[in-house]
Write a protein that holds these residues in place. Structure first.
Motif, PDB file in Angstrom:
ATOM      1  N   THR A   1       0.835  -1.207   0.000  1.00  0.00           N
ATOM      2  CA  THR A   1       0.000   0.000   0.000  1.00  0.00           C
ATOM      3  C   THR A   1       0.867   1.254   0.000  1.00  0.00           C
ATOM      4  O   THR A   1       0.585   2.230  -0.716  1.00  0.00           O
TER       5      THR A   1
ATOM      6  N   TYR B   1       1.227   4.134  -2.906  1.00  0.00           N
ATOM      7  CA  TYR B   1       1.033   5.558  -2.594  1.00  0.00           C
ATOM      8  C   TYR B   1       2.219   6.382  -3.103  1.00  0.00           C
ATOM      9  O   TYR B   1       2.035   7.447  -3.711  1.00  0.00           O
TER      10      TYR B   1
ATOM     11  N   LYS C   1       2.098   6.735  -6.806  1.00  0.00           N
ATOM     12  CA  LYS C   1       1.054   7.690  -7.180  1.00  0.00           C
ATOM     13  C   LYS C   1       1.527   9.124  -6.973  1.00  0.00           C
ATOM     14  O   LYS C   1       1.207  10.016  -7.775  1.00  0.00           O
ATOM     15  N   ARG C   2       2.290   9.356  -5.920  1.00  0.00           N
ATOM     16  CA  ARG C   2       2.793  10.703  -5.626  1.00  0.00           C
ATOM     17  C   ARG C   2       4.053  11.042  -6.413  1.00  0.00           C
ATOM     18  O   ARG C   2       4.578  12.155  -6.291  1.00  0.00           O
TER      19      ARG C   2
ATOM     20  N   LEU D   1      -2.263   5.652   5.496  1.00  0.00           N
ATOM     21  CA  LEU D   1      -2.476   5.220   4.124  1.00  0.00           C
ATOM     22  C   LEU D   1      -3.892   4.718   3.876  1.00  0.00           C
ATOM     23  O   LEU D   1      -4.335   4.613   2.744  1.00  0.00           O
ATOM     24  N   SER D   2      -4.591   4.401   4.938  1.00  0.00           N
ATOM     25  CA  SER D   2      -5.984   3.975   4.832  1.00  0.00           C
ATOM     26  C   SER D   2      -6.637   4.180   6.184  1.00  0.00           C
ATOM     27  O   SER D   2      -5.969   4.419   7.181  1.00  0.00           O
TER      28      SER D   2
END
Length: 418
Positions: A138, A142, A145-146, A238-239
């Motif tokens: 995860t 992330y 994605k960043r 993160l979630s």
């Protein structure tokens, strides 16, 4: 640093620290007769005037006239105290050093050394989780994605804390660490305390049932002191639900005081000295984006809270600061609140405005490092920025608006919308 170093130990460290080897690990030295030369790291020059004499074990710059022995070089180059330079060279030479200390000082030093060791080990554990374990997927997603590169992950030693209540507890036991000590490090919590949530299923095992992990299911940013030693962590969620804190930071410990630490200073201090000013941004990802884009004279406090201790720390390096907080209201208000501390320390202040809705990270991703560098160079002086901000928030065509603007400039109060 408390305690007195014996002359014999100091000379042993000096003898084990050949000045050419030490300076050569910082600068590209070239042989010039019996000596070595390089461009001076203490002032800007185009022709090398920095000399290292291996026979006398000294350095001297014929341009700025700085000079001294190996201790002096490390002290000046790293901008640290003499005893910190001694410790740095002792660690490099693998020489254990003992100080003439009181029992209380010895106990305090021993505790800090233990906490530093635990922080270094858990940083390695979380980095391995991020890079190699399923529990880090995860966080890997992330970061991708960043747009955080593998090079940045390695340089800043990013990690991932598994989404488990007892991963760090069990890790600590496997390393033989006393759990009370790991709690003192801020990594685990006694179950009588309440962080962002309580464990729903207490661990029945007697060894671990009194503790649970502080950092769970988070992207981990190691926080280092000026010497590059890990002293704390900031964990990004993160979630989870909206009630979960976006960031959880290490608590105050014997080695970590939030108001005295900048994220990234261990890596940026040389560039700050070279540039002559420091850029202050809000978050870790902002700083990483700046640094990887080539704008490396940058630091970030832990959150937007900027203290007088932060200001005094920057004053050791430079006389000017450029604030580059987020473009939202919270970021701009934080910039205003930081002024008193900066001015009280004798620092000149400018403010760089990132066009809304960007922050430094997203601006750099969209426009590149050079565009960000230009934005920094064009930053207004603080009072020009503040007057402009007050005029945007208040109607200068009304008596009330003009009064708020004048009062804000006179008293430097936080601006209020008319």
């Amino acid at each position: 640093m408390a305690g007195t170093l014996s002359p014999a130990t100091r000379e042993r460290i000096r003898a084990a620290s050949d000045i050419v080897d030490v300076i050569g690990s910082y600068l590209p030295l070239k042989k010039a007769g019996a000596n070595f030369v390089a461009l001076c790291p203490f002032h800007k020059e185009k022709t090398p005037s920095f000399n290292v004499n291996p026979h006398r074990q000294i350095f001297h710059c014929f341009g700025c006239h700085k000079g001294g022995d190996v201790f002096t070089f490390v002290k000046e180059y790293e901008n640290i105290g003499f005893m910190d330079a001694v410790r740095r060279l002792a660690e490099r030479a693998k020489i254990p050093i003992e100080f003439d200390q009181t029992p209380g000082e010895q106990q305090s030093r021993h505790l800090k050394d233990q906490l530093l060791q635990i922080h270094e080990q858990i940083a390695q554990r979380w980095q391995n989780c991020l890079l190699n374990e399923a529990a880090g997927q995860t966080a890997r997603d992330y970061l991708a994605k960043r747009g955080v590169s593998p090079e940045a992950v390695k340089l800043f030693r990013l990690g991932a804390a598994p989404d488990l209540w007892d991963d760090t507890v069990n890790w600590a036991k496997s390393k033989g660490h006393d759990l009370d000590l790991v709690e003192k490090a801020g990594l685990i919590i006694k179950k009588s305390e309440t962080p962002d949530a309580k464990p729903q299923t207490p661990d029945p095992r007697p060894q671990t049932r009194n503790f649970y992990d502080r950092f769970r299911g988070r992207l981990m940013f190691p926080i280092c002191d000026e010497q590059g030693r890990v002293i704390g962590f900031s964990g990004r969620v993160l979630s989870g639900d909206e009630k979960t804190a976006k960031y959880v930071n290490s608590p105050e410990t014997p080695i970590f005081t939030k108001s005295r630490v900048f994220f990234g200073l261990d890596k940026s201090k040389r560039d700050i000295l070279d540039a002559g000013y420091a850029i202050v941004c809000e978050g870790q990802l902002d700083l990483i984006a700046c640094f990887m884009a080539g704008v490396q004279n940058v630091v970030a406090p832990q959150g937007t809270a900027f203290t007088d201790q932060h200001a005094r720390l920057l004053k050791r390096y430079v006389n000017e600061v450029v604030l580059c907080f987020d473009s939202d209201e919270a970021g701009q208000n934080a910039a205003v609140r930081s002024l008193d501390h900066l001015l009280a320390s004798g620092l000149a202040v400018r403010v760089a405005l990132v066009p809304a809705p960007d922050d430094p990270d997203s601006f750099i991703k969209a426009n590149g490092g050079e565009a960000f560098r230009q934005l920094i160079q064009k930053a207004d002086g603080f009072f020009d920025y503040y007057l402009s901000r007050l005029c945007k928030l208040n109607d200068a065509n009304t008596d009330r608006g003009r009064n708020v603007i004048l009062r804000g400039i006179a008293e430097n109060r936080q601006p209020r919308a008319d």
